[in-house]
Design a protein around this motif. Structure first.
Motif, PDB file in Angstrom:
ATOM      1  N   SER A  59       0.919  -1.271   0.122  1.00 17.28           N
ATOM      2  CA  SER A  59       0.001   0.144   0.001  1.00 17.28           C
ATOM      3  C   SER A  59       0.743   1.216   0.104  1.00 17.28           C
ATOM      4  O   SER A  59       1.892   1.267   0.682  1.00 17.28           O
ATOM      5  CB  SER A  59      -0.904  -0.180   1.266  1.00 17.28           C
ATOM      6  N   PHE A  60       0.294   2.390  -0.652  1.00 15.43           N
ATOM      7  CA  PHE A  60       0.995   3.626  -0.708  1.00 15.43           C
ATOM      8  C   PHE A  60       1.456   3.987   0.633  1.00 15.43           C
ATOM      9  O   PHE A  60       2.336   4.764   0.706  1.00 15.43           O
ATOM     10  CB  PHE A  60       0.408   4.687  -1.607  1.00 15.43           C
ATOM     11  N   PHE A  61       0.484   4.043   1.427  1.00 11.48           N
ATOM     12  CA  PHE A  61       0.602   4.767   2.829  1.00 11.48           C
ATOM     13  C   PHE A  61       1.328   3.988   3.768  1.00 11.48           C
ATOM     14  O   PHE A  61       1.870   4.421   4.801  1.00 11.48           O
ATOM     15  CB  PHE A  61      -0.794   4.866   3.324  1.00 11.48           C
ATOM     16  N   LYS A  62       1.816   2.719   3.461  1.00  8.96           N
ATOM     17  CA  LYS A  62       2.941   1.814   4.107  1.00  8.96           C
ATOM     18  C   LYS A  62       4.317   1.977   3.674  1.00  8.96           C
ATOM     19  O   LYS A  62       5.206   1.347   4.360  1.00  8.96           O
ATOM     20  CB  LYS A  62       2.445   0.472   4.055  1.00  8.96           C
ATOM     21  N   SER A  64       7.823   3.751   3.005  1.00 13.19           N
ATOM     22  CA  SER A  64       8.883   4.569   4.044  1.00 13.19           C
ATOM     23  C   SER A  64       8.780   5.955   3.359  1.00 13.19           C
ATOM     24  O   SER A  64       9.294   6.812   4.277  1.00 13.19           O
ATOM     25  CB  SER A  64      10.170   4.006   3.709  1.00 13.19           C
ATOM     26  N   PHE A  65       8.585   6.156   2.261  1.00  9.82           N
ATOM     27  CA  PHE A  65       8.659   7.618   1.609  1.00  9.82           C
ATOM     28  C   PHE A  65       7.383   8.462   1.385  1.00  9.82           C
ATOM     29  O   PHE A  65       7.373   9.566   1.034  1.00  9.82           O
ATOM     30  CB  PHE A  65       9.236   7.669   0.189  1.00  9.82           C
ATOM     31  N   VAL A  66       6.453   7.782   2.235  1.00  9.67           N
ATOM     32  CA  VAL A  66       5.012   8.732   2.074  1.00  9.67           C
ATOM     33  C   VAL A  66       5.074  10.415   2.518  1.00  9.67           C
ATOM     34  O   VAL A  66       4.388  11.014   1.979  1.00  9.67           O
ATOM     35  CB  VAL A  66       3.914   7.871   2.878  1.00  9.67           C
ATOM     36  N   ASP A  67       5.965  10.211   3.522  1.00 17.86           N
ATOM     37  CA  ASP A  67       5.822  11.619   4.276  1.00 17.86           C
ATOM     38  C   ASP A  67       6.341  12.594   3.170  1.00 17.86           C
ATOM     39  O   ASP A  67       6.131  13.906   2.943  1.00 17.86           O
ATOM     40  CB  ASP A  67       6.576  11.762   5.422  1.00 17.86           C
ATOM     41  N   ARG A  70       3.905  13.221   0.429  1.00 12.91           N
ATOM     42  CA  ARG A  70       2.937  14.203   0.986  1.00 12.91           C
ATOM     43  C   ARG A  70       3.593  15.717   1.041  1.00 12.91           C
ATOM     44  O   ARG A  70       2.763  16.625   0.734  1.00 12.91           O
ATOM     45  CB  ARG A  70       2.551  13.719   2.323  1.00 12.91           C
ATOM     46  N   GLU A  71       4.867  15.670   1.478  1.00 10.22           N
ATOM     47  CA  GLU A  71       5.404  17.094   1.371  1.00 10.22           C
ATOM     48  C   GLU A  71       5.382  17.707  -0.122  1.00 10.22           C
ATOM     49  O   GLU A  71       5.234  18.899  -0.328  1.00 10.22           O
ATOM     50  CB  GLU A  71       6.950  16.983   1.875  1.00 10.22           C
ATOM     51  N   CYS A  72       6.035  16.952  -1.076  1.00 16.23           N
ATOM     52  CA  CYS A  72       5.885  17.304  -2.249  1.00 16.23           C
ATOM     53  C   CYS A  72       4.557  17.795  -2.824  1.00 16.23           C
ATOM     54  O   CYS A  72       4.446  18.547  -3.678  1.00 16.23           O
ATOM     55  CB  CYS A  72       6.351  16.073  -3.284  1.00 16.23           C
ATOM     56  N   ASP A  73       3.419  17.161  -2.369  1.00  7.92           N
ATOM     57  CA  ASP A  73       2.054  17.324  -2.844  1.00  7.92           C
ATOM     58  C   ASP A  73       1.800  18.690  -2.304  1.00  7.92           C
ATOM     59  O   ASP A  73       0.968  19.470  -2.879  1.00  7.92           O
ATOM     60  CB  ASP A  73       0.968  16.252  -2.432  1.00  7.92           C
TER      61      ASP A  73
END
Length: 136
Positions: A59-62, A64-67, A70-73
């Motif tokens: 899953s995308f939200f699991k 390691s780089f999800v934060d 989100r910062e890039c978004d």
């Protein structure tokens, strides 16, 4: 062709050769998280690689780089907001620095974009106040 598995392997090799102009090798590169950005950036500058997502089933939200995503978004949202304000004001964005091949770090971009967002909002509020006072 002796067995179906050989036929499949042969077909895959032939199919892969049809789509590539040069021979390729499959390699696995293990890099520390801290150096990953710099390594992938340098490899990307070569333009001779293809990345394969080894976590495709995760899953995308699991990941390691999800934060960072989100910062890039969030930074993309700020850029869209600033761009809308520039278009609304009839100002063409400057192209200075567009030819600089070195990319700043994400932290540097983040700080500059957030400062630009605050500045644009301040200017917009000042303009609104000026228009109200001028029309009164």
């Amino acid at each position: 062709i002796a067995s179906p598995s050989c036929a499949t392997a042969l077909c895959l090799a032939v199919m892969g050769d049809l789509w590539r102009s040069k021979k390729m090798s499959l390699v696995q590169l293990v890099v520390q998280n801290g150096a990953a950005h710099a390594v992938v950036s340098k490899l990307g500058e070569l333009g001779m690689m293809q990345l394969r997502d080894l976590n495709a089933g995760q899953s995308f939200f699991k990941r390691s780089f999800v934060d960072e995503v989100r910062e890039c978004d969030d930074l993309q949202r700020i850029l869209r907001s600033v761009e809308e304000q520039l278009v609304e004001a009839g100002i063409a964005p400057s192209s200075s620095g567009a030819t600089d091949p070195s990319l700043p770090s994400l932290d540097t971009v983040d700080a500059k974009l957030r400062a630009a967002e605050v500045e644009v909002e301040t200017l917009k509020a000042s303009q609104s106040l000026f228009e109200r006072n001028n029309n009164a």
